[in-house]
Design a protein around this motif. Structure first.
Motif, PDB file in Angstrom:
ATOM      1  N   GLY A 513      25.957  53.263  32.259  1.00  0.00           N
ATOM      2  CA  GLY A 513      27.058  53.670  31.649  1.00  0.00           C
ATOM      3  C   GLY A 513      28.295  52.595  31.002  1.00  0.00           C
ATOM      4  O   GLY A 513      27.273  51.408  29.834  1.00  0.00           O
ATOM      5  N   SER A 514      28.956  52.144  31.365  1.00  0.00           N
ATOM      6  CA  SER A 514      30.078  50.673  30.803  1.00  0.00           C
ATOM      7  C   SER A 514      29.647  49.569  31.111  1.00  0.00           C
ATOM      8  O   SER A 514      28.788  49.556  32.383  1.00  0.00           O
ATOM      9  N   ASN A 515      29.592  49.078  30.212  1.00  0.00           N
ATOM     10  CA  ASN A 515      29.129  47.642  30.526  1.00  0.00           C
ATOM     11  C   ASN A 515      30.091  46.931  31.952  1.00  0.00           C
ATOM     12  O   ASN A 515      29.935  45.434  31.716  1.00  0.00           O
ATOM     13  N   GLY A 516      31.306  47.079  31.952  1.00  0.00           N
ATOM     14  CA  GLY A 516      32.666  46.882  32.709  1.00  0.00           C
ATOM     15  C   GLY A 516      32.478  47.476  34.193  1.00  0.00           C
ATOM     16  O   GLY A 516      31.388  47.526  34.313  1.00  0.00           O
ATOM     17  N   ILE A 517      33.337  46.168  35.054  1.00  0.00           N
ATOM     18  CA  ILE A 517      33.004  46.212  36.188  1.00  0.00           C
ATOM     19  C   ILE A 517      34.408  47.119  36.572  1.00  0.00           C
ATOM     20  O   ILE A 517      35.844  46.355  36.566  1.00  0.00           O
ATOM     21  N   LYS A 518      34.038  48.334  36.978  1.00  0.00           N
ATOM     22  CA  LYS A 518      35.753  48.901  36.931  1.00  0.00           C
ATOM     23  C   LYS A 518      35.976  49.429  38.736  1.00  0.00           C
ATOM     24  O   LYS A 518      35.950  49.784  39.295  1.00  0.00           O
ATOM     25  N   LEU A 519      37.370  48.351  39.351  1.00  0.00           N
ATOM     26  CA  LEU A 519      36.680  47.975  40.432  1.00  0.00           C
ATOM     27  C   LEU A 519      38.590  48.968  41.029  1.00  0.00           C
ATOM     28  O   LEU A 519      38.530  48.538  42.141  1.00  0.00           O
ATOM     29  N   PHE A 520      39.059  48.749  40.084  1.00  0.00           N
ATOM     30  CA  PHE A 520      40.795  49.187  40.489  1.00  0.00           C
ATOM     31  C   PHE A 520      41.025  50.742  39.147  1.00  0.00           C
ATOM     32  O   PHE A 520      40.631  50.573  38.631  1.00  0.00           O
ATOM     33  N   THR A 521      41.593  51.539  40.302  1.00  0.00           N
ATOM     34  CA  THR A 521      42.515  52.949  39.726  1.00  0.00           C
ATOM     35  C   THR A 521      43.028  52.658  38.965  1.00  0.00           C
ATOM     36  O   THR A 521      43.727  53.236  37.849  1.00  0.00           O
ATOM     37  N   GLU A 522      44.452  51.092  39.562  1.00  0.00           N
ATOM     38  CA  GLU A 522      45.741  51.023  38.575  1.00  0.00           C
ATOM     39  C   GLU A 522      44.972  50.654  37.257  1.00  0.00           C
ATOM     40  O   GLU A 522      43.816  49.251  37.813  1.00  0.00           O
ATOM     41  N   CYS A 523      45.830  50.624  36.500  1.00  0.00           N
ATOM     42  CA  CYS A 523      45.139  49.999  34.612  1.00  0.00           C
ATOM     43  C   CYS A 523      45.688  48.942  34.590  1.00  0.00           C
ATOM     44  O   CYS A 523      45.070  47.776  34.223  1.00  0.00           O
ATOM     45  N   ASP A 524      46.161  48.156  35.114  1.00  0.00           N
ATOM     46  CA  ASP A 524      47.312  47.240  35.174  1.00  0.00           C
ATOM     47  C   ASP A 524      45.959  45.727  35.768  1.00  0.00           C
ATOM     48  O   ASP A 524      45.435  44.626  35.325  1.00  0.00           O
ATOM     49  N   LYS A 525      45.575  46.420  36.943  1.00  0.00           N
ATOM     50  CA  LYS A 525      44.803  45.432  37.898  1.00  0.00           C
ATOM     51  C   LYS A 525      43.105  45.309  37.308  1.00  0.00           C
ATOM     52  O   LYS A 525      42.597  44.571  36.639  1.00  0.00           O
ATOM     53  N   SER A 526      42.712  46.613  36.812  1.00  0.00           N
ATOM     54  CA  SER A 526      40.808  46.525  36.124  1.00  0.00           C
ATOM     55  C   SER A 526      41.561  45.743  34.582  1.00  0.00           C
ATOM     56  O   SER A 526      41.024  44.875  34.606  1.00  0.00           O
ATOM     57  N   ASP A 527      43.018  45.763  34.055  1.00  0.00           N
ATOM     58  CA  ASP A 527      42.676  45.347  33.202  1.00  0.00           C
ATOM     59  C   ASP A 527      43.060  43.321  33.023  1.00  0.00           C
ATOM     60  O   ASP A 527      42.961  42.640  31.643  1.00  0.00           O
ATOM     61  N   SER A 528      43.327  43.646  34.217  1.00  0.00           N
ATOM     62  CA  SER A 528      44.010  41.894  34.540  1.00  0.00           C
ATOM     63  C   SER A 528      42.643  41.196  35.483  1.00  0.00           C
ATOM     64  O   SER A 528      42.324  40.158  35.407  1.00  0.00           O
ATOM     65  N   PHE A 529      41.821  41.698  35.603  1.00  0.00           N
ATOM     66  CA  PHE A 529      40.408  41.084  36.168  1.00  0.00           C
ATOM     67  C   PHE A 529      39.211  41.148  35.595  1.00  0.00           C
ATOM     68  O   PHE A 529      38.934  41.887  34.555  1.00  0.00           O
ATOM     69  N   LEU A 530      39.474  39.344  34.603  1.00  0.00           N
ATOM     70  CA  LEU A 530      38.524  39.313  33.463  1.00  0.00           C
ATOM     71  C   LEU A 530      37.716  38.328  33.603  1.00  0.00           C
ATOM     72  O   LEU A 530      37.591  37.300  33.084  1.00  0.00           O
ATOM     73  N   PRO A 531      36.829  38.360  34.913  1.00  0.00           N
ATOM     74  CA  PRO A 531      36.101  36.567  34.860  1.00  0.00           C
ATOM     75  C   PRO A 531      35.232  37.008  33.974  1.00  0.00           C
ATOM     76  O   PRO A 531      34.327  35.732  33.478  1.00  0.00           O
ATOM     77  N   PHE A 532      34.219  37.516  33.685  1.00  0.00           N
ATOM     78  CA  PHE A 532      33.413  37.690  33.119  1.00  0.00           C
ATOM     79  C   PHE A 532      33.818  38.029  31.311  1.00  0.00           C
ATOM     80  O   PHE A 532      33.469  39.087  30.389  1.00  0.00           O
ATOM     81  N   GLY A 533      35.332  38.452  31.250  1.00  0.00           N
ATOM     82  CA  GLY A 533      35.154  39.133  30.061  1.00  0.00           C
ATOM     83  C   GLY A 533      36.394  41.048  30.193  1.00  0.00           C
ATOM     84  O   GLY A 533      35.683  41.621  30.822  1.00  0.00           O
ATOM     85  N   SER A 534      35.799  41.138  28.696  1.00  0.00           N
ATOM     86  CA  SER A 534      36.110  42.842  28.667  1.00  0.00           C
ATOM     87  C   SER A 534      36.082  42.661  27.409  1.00  0.00           C
ATOM     88  O   SER A 534      35.570  41.911  26.109  1.00  0.00           O
ATOM     89  N   GLY A 535      36.125  43.762  26.808  1.00  0.00           N
ATOM     90  CA  GLY A 535      35.507  44.488  25.712  1.00  0.00           C
ATOM     91  C   GLY A 535      34.367  44.600  25.429  1.00  0.00           C
ATOM     92  O   GLY A 535      33.323  44.254  26.183  1.00  0.00           O
ATOM     93  N   ASN A 536      33.481  44.910  23.910  1.00  0.00           N
ATOM     94  CA  ASN A 536      32.638  44.908  24.068  1.00  0.00           C
ATOM     95  C   ASN A 536      31.377  43.493  23.859  1.00  0.00           C
ATOM     96  O   ASN A 536      30.468  43.233  23.783  1.00  0.00           O
ATOM     97  N   ARG A 537      32.339  42.376  24.081  1.00  0.00           N
ATOM     98  CA  ARG A 537      31.521  41.150  23.674  1.00  0.00           C
ATOM     99  C   ARG A 537      31.553  40.189  25.345  1.00  0.00           C
ATOM    100  O   ARG A 537      31.400  39.660  24.744  1.00  0.00           O
ATOM    101  N   ALA A 538      32.453  41.264  26.089  1.00  0.00           N
ATOM    102  CA  ALA A 538      32.071  40.888  27.939  1.00  0.00           C
ATOM    103  C   ALA A 538      30.495  40.760  27.937  1.00  0.00           C
ATOM    104  O   ALA A 538      29.409  41.194  27.408  1.00  0.00           O
ATOM    105  N   CYS A 539      30.719  39.464  29.277  1.00  0.00           N
ATOM    106  CA  CYS A 539      29.483  39.098  29.860  1.00  0.00           C
ATOM    107  C   CYS A 539      28.213  40.466  30.205  1.00  0.00           C
ATOM    108  O   CYS A 539      28.869  41.070  30.666  1.00  0.00           O
ATOM    109  N   VAL A 540      27.139  40.581  29.360  1.00  0.00           N
ATOM    110  CA  VAL A 540      26.332  41.165  30.066  1.00  0.00           C
ATOM    111  C   VAL A 540      25.679  41.067  31.090  1.00  0.00           C
ATOM    112  O   VAL A 540      25.344  42.081  31.899  1.00  0.00           O
ATOM    113  N   GLY A 541      25.770  39.909  31.781  1.00  0.00           N
ATOM    114  CA  GLY A 541      25.320  39.718  33.139  1.00  0.00           C
ATOM    115  C   GLY A 541      26.190  39.865  34.147  1.00  0.00           C
ATOM    116  O   GLY A 541      25.914  38.990  35.054  1.00  0.00           O
TER     117      GLY A 541
END
Length: 596
Positions: A513-541
């Motif tokens: 499925g998604s390449n990212g890690i979605k840890l929160f149901t709240e949108c703001d927290k999910s979008d603000s957790f960026l240690p590995f980036g986000s979007g299509n160029r997020a860290c694949v590892g």
């Protein structure tokens, strides 16, 4: 003689002279005009035939060369003028679009940022002041043609990272300089899209299993290596973390052959030296081959390539029999490995199955690009993983209660003396939460960088960011924003990841499925957790990093008791804020084998 025998009349003699002079006048002289083109010379060759070999050929070639040279110079001048005009037009357009974005009134270069960089100050603190004055989007001029745009708002960050799919050209030059031809680290996203998808499948499906099988071997290999050092009683936290990261990334790439490789220590040291100086030498637009330091760096890169080729050959030789036996399980469909779990290592899948669709094309790139991609993965993965492991170890030393909570979580799930497996780690909610919280508070770098090389970005705030602008996200400001994370945003609190509506194990175990890690149901927290980036160029590892490091931490605490060096015990009573944890001196740790 003819005239002496048959003398002509005087009048006939004068008439013959006039005829000869008329013929001579009709013949072209060496200074006469010659045809403008080669075609003209050929068409008029009959009338000039009597004198062409004598002087007309040289005059024609000289004139033809002059006219051809002038034409080429004019074409070159027009081409250079066109290029300069286009550059000037692009520069004017950059100034026009950049001036519409909020920011300090500086065009050539921001003096405040330059002062902070020269003094080695806190760039995040400087950006925090600017965001407080100008809002969620701030632009800074790094030079007449370099624009930096910082974005702080979570919703704008998500939109920006989704649209900006390219890496900075400097990043690509850094890896190209050190690795040769790494297909995974090209600036353009379209060129690496299929490669990243294949790598994502490999890391999520196979490498998590490999990490569970070799985690104890990694710890034992690191401890065996540190036993040969002078200071056997205590371990340097930063060096120990680097060794752990090197072994977990190396084991994933090469398999267990890394643990028996005699040049492993030299390879790790060389990787760190190359990674340290890579960005500096890549910042030159023209390689400074005249500098001795650059020539020494290129020599180190050549040695690194030789060692990489050596471990590749060793891995192929040792895993060859197993690879041939399991080749049927590594079936390929459209360049993607369907069952990579049975391949002995990522390198095994790359060679036998061509798991990196797009990274390996043709006989030339089959070896060169594999070597470049491996070096690039080692350089990037070690630095990121070592930073996170070191942060966790520091917290274990500074917070004894945290260590007890982690051990209780581990024992509650796994009480036997057998080796930990990934299913056990996925049930250790507090261990996973600790790793995520450490990544939130101390990311690998202060700025998350992106760019859009070809197209302007128009955000929903009606802001237009010109193409080729450097886009950054100040991670410390976003991941410690009190309006999103609460009043304790700057404090270490793994419990924020243990909410009732969050299943860390289920989320991280869902590899597809998604390449990212979605840890929160709240949108703001999910979008603000960026240690590995986000979007299509997020860290694949990113899943591999969290699960692999969680496995290492669980295995370490399950088999060893981590204690601080006695000299550090006096400082344990002091309250340590997460904001200054990075600036603490490197602590020493002592590992004691648990009696099971």
């Amino acid at each position: 003689m003819f005239h002496s025998i048959f003398p002509l009349p005087r009048e006939d003699t004068r008439g013959g002279a006039r005829a000869l002079s008329q013929l001579a006048a009709m013949a072209p002289s060496c200074g006469a005009a010659v045809p403008y083109t080669l075609l003209g010379a050929l068409l008029s060759g009959g009338s000039y035939a009597p004198s062409w070999p004598a002087c007309g050929g040289r005059a024609f070639l000289r004139d033809y060369a002059q006219r051809g040279t002038n034409a080429m110079l004019w074409l070159g001048f027009l081409a250079v003028t066109l290029v300069l005009l286009r550059r000037i037009a692009a520069l004017l357009r950059l100034w026009a679009l950049g001036s519409r974005l909020p920011g300090p009134p500086a065009l050539l270069a921001d003096p405040g940022l330059a002062a902070v960089c020269r003094a080695g100050g806190d760039i995040t603190g400087y950006l925090s002041k600017l965001h407080g004055s100008f809002g969620p989007i701030v632009r800074l001029w790094l030079g007449p043609s370099q624009l930096l745009v910082s974005v702080k708002d979570a919703s704008l960050i998500k939109e920006m990272l989704t649209k900006a799919e390219d890496k900075l050209p400097l990043t690509g030059r850094t890896y190209s300089l050190a690795c040769g031809r790494p297909g995974l680290f090209i600036s353009s996203f379209e060129k690496v899209k299929s490669t990243r998808e294949s790598l994502n499948i490999f890391l999520n499906e196979k490498l998590n299993v490999a990490a569970s099988e070799s985690s104890f071997k990694i710890i034992e290999a690191v401890l065996h290596r540190t036993d040969s050092t002078k200071d056997k009683d205590s371990l340097d936290c930063r060096s120990f973390s680097q060794h752990m990261a090197f072994n977990i990334i190396g084991a994933a790439l090469f398999g267990d052959v890394l643990f028996d490789w005699s040049d492993a220590a030299a390879y790790e040291e060389l990787l760190m030296v190359v990674a340290k100086d890579g960005c500096f030498w890549a910042s030159y637009a023209v390689p400074p081959f005249w500098k001795p330091g650059y020539r020494r760096y290129r020599t180190l890169c050549a040695k690194l390539k030789i060692l990489t080729e050596s471990i590749i050959r060793k891995s192929i030789d040792q895993n060859g029999a197993l690879r041939h036996n399991n080749l049927s399980s590594c079936k390929i469909s459209e360049g993607v490995v369907k069952d990579p779990v049975r391949c002995t290592s990522l390198l095994d899948g790359m060679i036998s199955g061509r798991g990196f669709d797009g990274a390996v094309q043709g006989p030339l790139s089959s070896e060169e690009e594999i070597c470049g991609n491996i070096v690039g993965l080692m350089l990037h993965g070690i630095s990121t993983s070592a930073n996170l492991i070191c942060n966790i170890l520091k917290r274990l030393v500074l917070y004894p209660k945290l260590k007890d909570q982690l051990y209780a979580d581990i024992v509650a799930v796994h009480t036997e003396s057998s080796e930990l497996v990934m299913d056990d780690v996925l049930k250790m909610q507090f261990v996973l939460a600790t790793v995520c919280e450490s990544a939130r508070l101390l990311p690998a770098g202060p700025l998350l960088q992106r760019c859009s090389m070809q197209y302007d970005l128009t955000l929903k705030s009606s802001s237009t960011i010109p193409a080729e602008a450097i886009l950054v996200v100040p991670l410390h400001l976003v991941q410690m924003d009190a309006s999103i994370w609460g009043n304790d945003a700057c404090q270490f609190n793994p419990s924020r990841f243990l909410q009732k509506d969050i299943d860390l194990g289920g989320i991280l175990a869902a590899h597809k499925g998604s390449n990212g890690i979605k840890l929160f149901t709240e949108c703001d927290k999910s979008d603000s957790f960026l240690p590995f980036g986000s979007g299509n160029r997020a860290c694949v590892g990113q899943k591999f990093a969290i699960l692999g490091i969680s496995m290492l931490v669980a295995s370490l605490l399950h088999n060893y008791e981590v204690q601080p060096q006695p000299a550090l015990t006096k400082e344990m009573g002091l309250a340590v804020d997460s904001s200054n944890l990075r600036h603490l001196p490197n602590p020493k740790i002592i590992l004691t084998k648990r009696k099971i």
